[in-house]
Design an enzyme around this catalytic site. Structure first.
Site: not given
Ligand code: 9WN
Length: 410
Positions: A80, A158, A382
């Site tokens: 990861y 993001d 998602e």
């Molecule tokens: C970084 C987990 C998360 C959400 C965020 C979404 C995405 C992560 C990524 O996934 O963010 O935190 O790796 O893109 O944008 O809203 O909490 O679902």
């Protein structure tokens, strides 16, 4: 519907790692802050004890200064990126160094109200932690009047176009070589670009290099933007925290003061040219100049203005399924790329809650039906293409299942 209910419950159970829930298998193998609050809301429809446990594991990772981190690295997940070593926070259970949308009080209120008997003692134990987190936001992020974020990931949205102007100040050229987990799991046209990712990593490096010292970050981090989205969420969360505190016999006057302060402060994010709430780069003073789903949370905070109704109608009518994460009529709109256009189920739930609070029952019902239609046709994804409902991002997604059980599938 029963089949989808069963599937949604199975997704929550399947993503349960024993006290915390991953957003989805593989792509996101840890606990994420606002995802967990939605997971709790979903669990509360069939397992109240498990719902409270989700909040408890999240708040167990709270920092001494009150911050509740955006990611909690409970278990190792080799491969990861960016994992715990990149964040450099350390601790028995390492975390990331930034926070995420403060929706816990709002969702906890709904969980508690659905079954106060099962929840009151657990709420009583969590209440001081919520209060400390809300205080952290007020003390570290609100100097400009509204709430600022020091990383696009802190906003939860993001790579929405809101951040483009602030990210332009960030030099990502030193990012070096790295392998993104998301690139292996999801089609590249649905995810942030490499340029954006390089800049995200430069911001993580800045935080790590200053030991995640909040004062340094707020004074000198190359990215600092005031965000209407987080501001509206925090206002609503303050209202909900106060509503939770009163029956516990707590003095909620400090919280009421914060809500009033932010209701005045969010007016600094009214862009007269755009005639909308808008994000603002606090380094240069420049407006983002684009309406995103963060601005559509104004009803949730009861900060709506008539101009926002016109934007809501226009943005909604430009797509088949509401509500897009960014203005479909803006040049930056991309229907499948992450936060630059697609529909996000958890955002719809929050915007819907706001519409309901503002007495716009018909709009809320329309949004709930369109969210249900997306899930029925594309599954528990998602996010979704707002024009043709094409499934995007990860599958068997926790917050989509939760939103189905607690709202869209009702
Ligand atoms: C970084 C987990 C998360 C959400 C965020 C979404 C995405 C992560 C990524 O996934 O963010 O935190 O790796 O893109 O944008 O809203 O909490 O679902």
């Amino acid at each position: 519907m029963t089949m989808l209910d069963d599937q949604a419950r199975a997704i929550l159970r399947g993503n349960d790692r024993g006290g915390y829930t991953v957003p989805t298998d593989m792509l996101y193998p840890f606990q994420w802050n606002w995802d967990s609050a939605f997971a709790a809301w979903g669990f509360s429809t069939f397992d109240s004890d498990r719902a409270w446990r989700e909040f408890e594991t999240l708040f167990a990772a709270q920092w001494a200064d009150g911050m509740v981190p955006h990611m909690v690295f409970h278990d190792a997940a080799p491969g990861y990126f960016p994992g715990p070593e990149v964040w450099g926070v350390g601790g028995d259970v390492p975390t990331s160094g930034i926070s995420q949308p403060p929706v816990a009080a709002t969702l906890m209120r709904m969980v508690w109200e659905a079954d106060p008997e099962a929840g009151t003692e657990r709420l009583r134990a969590l209440y001081p932690r919520l209060l400390a987190w809300h205080r952290w936001w007020m003390q570290t992020r609100c100097a400009s009047g509204a709430v600022a974020v020091c990383h696009p990931w802190e906003s939860g949205r993001d790579n929405c176009p809101d951040w483009d102007v602030g990210l332009a100040n960030v030099d990502g050229s030193g990012a070096g070589d790295y392998a993104r987990r998301d690139a292996a799991e999801v089609d590249g046209e649905q995810r942030p670009t490499k340029l954006e990712y390089d800049r995200y990593l430069a911001l993580v490096r800045f935080g790590k290099d200053c030991g995640w010292d909040q004062q340094t970050i707020v004074e000198r981090c190359p990215f600092l933007m005031a965000d209407p989205g987080i501001t509206f969420l925090l206002i609503r969360a303050h209202d909900d925290l106060a509503a939770l505190g009163r029956p516990l016999g707590e003095d909620v006057s400090e919280i009421e003061g914060w809500a009033a302060q932010l209701r005045a402060g969010v007016q600094t994010l009214w862009n007269p040219e755009l005639q909308s709430f808008d994000a603002r780069d606090l380094r240069s003073g420049a407006w983002a100049g684009v309406i995103g789903s963060g601005a559509l949370l104004c009803w949730l905070a009861r900060c709506e203005r008539p101009e926002m109704e016109a934007h809501l109608a226009r943005m909604w009518d430009a797509v088949t399924y509401g509500l897009p994460s960014s203005d479909p009529e803006a040049p930056s709109f991309e229907r499948k790329r992450y936060w630059r256009g697609p529909v996000w189920p958890q955002m719809n739930a929050l915007i819907g809650l706001g519409l309901l609070s503002a007495g716009r029952d018909w709009d809320e019902a329309r949004l709930r039906e369109e969210t249900a239609a997306l899930i029925e046709s594309a599954g528990f994804r998602e996010y979704f293409d707002p024009l043709d409902a094409a499934p995007c991002g990860g599958d068997n997604f926790t917050w989509t299942a939760a939103v189905w059980l607690a709202w869209a599938g009702r």
